[in-house]
Design a protein around this motif. Structure first.
Motif, mmCIF file in Angstrom:
data_model
loop_
_atom_site.group_PDB
_atom_site.id
_atom_site.type_symbol
_atom_site.label_atom_id
_atom_site.label_comp_id
_atom_site.label_asym_id
_atom_site.label_seq_id
_atom_site.Cartn_x
_atom_site.Cartn_y
_atom_site.Cartn_z
ATOM 1 N N LEU A 1 9.218 4.827 9.668
ATOM 2 C CA LEU A 1 9.339 4.452 8.255
ATOM 3 C C LEU A 1 8.647 3.130 7.990
ATOM 4 O O LEU A 1 7.929 2.972 6.984
ATOM 5 N N ALA A 2 8.837 2.168 8.884
ATOM 6 C CA ALA A 2 8.215 0.854 8.703
ATOM 7 C C ALA A 2 6.694 0.968 8.677
ATOM 8 O O ALA A 2 6.028 0.321 7.856
ATOM 9 N N SER A 3 6.134 1.800 9.546
ATOM 10 C CA SER A 3 4.678 1.981 9.566
ATOM 11 C C SER A 3 4.189 2.579 8.258
ATOM 12 O O SER A 3 3.168 2.149 7.696
ATOM 13 N N ALA A 4 4.918 3.581 7.738
ATOM 14 C CA ALA A 4 4.505 4.216 6.488
ATOM 15 C C ALA A 4 4.581 3.240 5.321
ATOM 16 O O ALA A 4 3.665 3.174 4.482
ATOM 17 N N VAL A 5 5.651 2.456 5.258
ATOM 18 C CA VAL A 5 5.821 1.506 4.157
ATOM 19 C C VAL A 5 4.756 0.423 4.204
ATOM 20 O O VAL A 5 4.139 0.082 3.183
ATOM 21 N N GLU A 6 4.512 -0.128 5.384
ATOM 22 C CA GLU A 6 3.521 -1.198 5.493
ATOM 23 C C GLU A 6 2.118 -0.691 5.195
ATOM 24 O O GLU A 6 1.304 -1.401 4.594
ATOM 25 N N MET A 7 1.813 0.544 5.596
ATOM 26 C CA MET A 7 0.488 1.100 5.285
ATOM 27 C C MET A 7 0.309 1.228 3.781
ATOM 28 O O MET A 7 -0.769 0.941 3.236
ATOM 29 N N CYS A 8 1.354 1.646 3.081
ATOM 30 C CA CYS A 8 1.264 1.771 1.617
ATOM 31 C C CYS A 8 1.108 0.398 0.980
ATOM 32 O O CYS A 8 0.299 0.223 0.063
ATOM 33 N N ARG A 9 1.861 -0.571 1.468
ATOM 34 C CA ARG A 9 1.754 -1.920 0.892
ATOM 35 C C ARG A 9 0.383 -2.526 1.148
ATOM 36 O O ARG A 9 -0.089 -3.346 0.346
ATOM 37 N N ASP A 10 -0.264 -2.129 2.223
ATOM 38 C CA ASP A 10 -1.598 -2.645 2.522
ATOM 39 C C ASP A 10 -2.656 -2.051 1.606
ATOM 40 O O ASP A 10 -3.719 -2.654 1.405
ATOM 41 N N THR A 11 -2.381 -0.843 1.065
ATOM 42 C CA THR A 11 -3.410 -0.150 0.290
ATOM 43 C C THR A 11 -3.124 -0.118 -1.210
ATOM 44 O O THR A 11 -4.030 0.119 -1.999
ATOM 45 N N ALA A 12 -1.881 -0.315 -1.610
ATOM 46 C CA ALA A 12 -1.520 -0.292 -3.032
ATOM 47 C C ALA A 12 -0.978 -1.650 -3.434
ATOM 48 O O ALA A 12 -0.263 -2.297 -2.669
ATOM 49 N N GLN A 13 -1.314 -2.077 -4.638
ATOM 50 C CA GLN A 13 -0.897 -3.402 -5.095
ATOM 51 C C GLN A 13 0.546 -3.435 -5.577
ATOM 52 O O GLN A 13 1.269 -4.406 -5.338
ATOM 53 N N LEU A 14 0.986 -2.363 -6.248
ATOM 54 C CA LEU A 14 2.304 -2.345 -6.879
ATOM 55 C C LEU A 14 3.171 -1.308 -6.182
ATOM 56 O O LEU A 14 2.996 -0.102 -6.370
ATOM 57 N N VAL A 15 4.105 -1.766 -5.361
ATOM 58 C CA VAL A 15 4.936 -0.866 -4.553
ATOM 59 C C VAL A 15 6.396 -1.256 -4.713
ATOM 60 O O VAL A 15 6.752 -2.442 -4.695
ATOM 61 N N LEU A 16 7.261 -0.244 -4.852
ATOM 62 C CA LEU A 16 8.699 -0.434 -4.933
ATOM 63 C C LEU A 16 9.349 0.485 -3.899
ATOM 64 O O LEU A 16 8.984 1.662 -3.789
ATOM 65 N N LEU A 17 10.318 -0.042 -3.149
ATOM 66 C CA LEU A 17 11.005 0.726 -2.106
ATOM 67 C C LEU A 17 12.476 0.857 -2.502
ATOM 68 O O LEU A 17 13.179 -0.143 -2.642
#
Length: 473
Positions: A44-60
């Motif tokens: 899960l951590a890998s998926a979340v960090e990958m999204c945060r690296d590629t998208a500017q606006l992220v909410l978890l």
């Protein structure tokens, strides 16, 4: 003149483009029904960090039921704390309550909420006790000027009147209709936010009922029923990711200025991600408990869910000398255990609630009425075989799926039998009629562990002894 006109036109177009509303994309990452599966947090951590690296606006965000289901979380000094520590480290933004948040009592939950570094919202949990804080009904989160409103609700249908669980966990709390509360706060929030999200632990059927009544929400993120869901209801996207952190939900909201242009959703399997090494190390530390890891016995063959229910019912009957053992499907928390060694942790995963044994006496007709009443409930536990007995029976139902009789294969009419059952059934099932009832200090998990430690491999009985028969009337 033409050049001047062309220059003026170009300048006008450039000015119009500069002044047109900006397009932005907001990504909502969601989980639900984690059930203490901390072993999935490295992926899960890998998926979340990958999204945060590629998208500017992220909410978890999370839709509830964060613990109960893993001995390495449930049996620590502060049950559930490993999940919260990992969620804090991963940077969750908002969560709502699930029914299993209350498994260790509301006072415990109140202390746990104090340790959560993310907002916990629930619009239909009303508290007047000092042990449990009154939660806000919603949160408003801002990302790059976008105002995102999140309304949280939890089921009150199974109680009834409170979430599924022991009544004692909810004393002093009120749980008004979650759909009505969600619509009330949605109406209040809608003029104040650009994006409005329902964060629900009602279940997909109740979420659909709600969304059929309103179009105020842009997105509904659900939980409780453990389904994988991606559907449009009355113009609103309704999502759910299953259970046990098998997946993460990815909702993409595209805005032009402050106006939502489109919403779409993908379920992403966490199997596709390599574990984050930092989170993997943290999980390894939580799992370093030799007593929980030690093998205590063996199954000679794979035991499935029916076999597990049979084993649990038979074990408590033999422990107490009862004529009949009774267990309920909702208390069987694993779908199977493979052949081979069984650890103490695996037994606690099967029975994570600390359930104790109750004994009582019931006539054949009282047992019949208990089964019929449970089958006819208008809840998620109704209209299915819920009660597993060590004696076979057939429920007779009419064409409308209403039970009207139970045919016992071995019990004698008019006779009184001694029964052993989980204290959850004894305390929470409605309309039970019995005599000589009492709750013992004997824990179901301890009984199961005792049956495994005899030395010989246990041979499971995976036979389904209960069935439903439709009879025309």
């Amino acid at each position: 003149m033409k050049n001047l006109l062309r220059s003026a036109l170009l300048a006008a177009l450039m000015f119009a483009a500069a002044c047109s509303p900006r397009e932005r994309t907001l990504v909502i990452l969601s989980t639900n029904d984690i059930h203490a599966r901390i072993q999935r947090f490295p992926q899960l951590a890998s998926a979340v960090e990958m999204c945060r690296d590629t998208a500017q606006l992220v909410l978890l965000i999370d839709a509830g039921d964060r613990w109960t289901g893993n001995a390495f979380v449930d049996k620590v000094a502060a049950p559930g704390k490993p999940v919260i520590e990992l969620m804090n480290r991963l940077g969750y933004d908002v969560a709502t309550l699930g029914n299993h948040e209350f498994d260790h009592g509301q006072a415990f939950l109140g202390r746990m909420i104090d340790s959560m570094e993310f907002e916990v919202v629930c619009a239909n949990c009303i508290s007047d006790t000092c042990t449990f804080p009154q939660l806000p009904p919603y949160a408003v989160v801002r990302r790059d000027g976008i105002r995102i409103g999140i309304v949280g609700v939890v089921t009150n249908y199974e109680g009834p009147g409170h979430p599924a669980g022991h009544r004692t966990s909810f004393v002093g709390l009120e749980f008004p209709d979650p759909q009505a509360e969600a619509m009330k706060y949605a109406a209040e929030l809608r003029p104040k936010v650009d994006v409005l999200i329902l964060l629900s632990h009602m279940g997909d059927d109740r979420d659909m009922e709600l969304l059929g009544k309103t179009q105020l929400f842009d997105l509904a993120v659900g939980g409780h029923t453990h389904v994988v869901l991606d559907t449009l209801v009355n113009g609103t996207l309704l999502t759910q990711t299953g259970r046990n952190l098998a997946n993460i939900g990815v909702s993409t909201i595209r805005l032009r200025g402050r106006r939502v242009e489109s919403v779409d959703f993908r379920v992403v399997s966490l199997d596709d991600y390599q574990p984050d090494p930092v989170f993997a190390g943290l999980v390894d530390d939580y799992y370093a408990d030799p007593e929980l890891n030690r093998s205590i016995g063996r199954f000679a063959q794979r035991i499935d869910k029916a076999g597990l229910a049979n084993w649990m019912a038979r074990s408590i009957a033999e422990e107490t000398g009862a004529d009949i053992g009774v267990y309920h499907v909702g208390g069987v928390r694993l779908d199977e255990i493979p052949a081979g060694d069984v650890s103490r942790a695996r037994v606690y995963d099967l029975e994570p609630f600390g359930t104790t044994v109750a004994t009582l006496r019931m006539t054949t007709d009282e047992i019949r009425r208990m089964i019929i009443a449970k089958y006819n409930e208008d809840t998620r536990e109704g209209h299915r075989v819920d009660l597993i007995l060590t004696t076979p029976y057939t429920i007779l139902v009419d064409e409308s799926d209403k039970a009207f009789d139970v045919r016992f294969h071995t019990l004698r009419e008019g006779r009184t039998y001694s029964l052993a059952m989980s204290d959850y059934i004894y305390k929470n099932y409605h309309g039970l009629s019995y005599s000589d009832g009492r709750v013992l200090d004997t824990k179901v998990a301890d009984v199961l562990i005792g049956t495994l430690t005899g030395g010989a491999s246990l041979v499971p009985d995976n036979t389904r002894y209960q069935q439903v028969l439709v009879v025309a009337r």
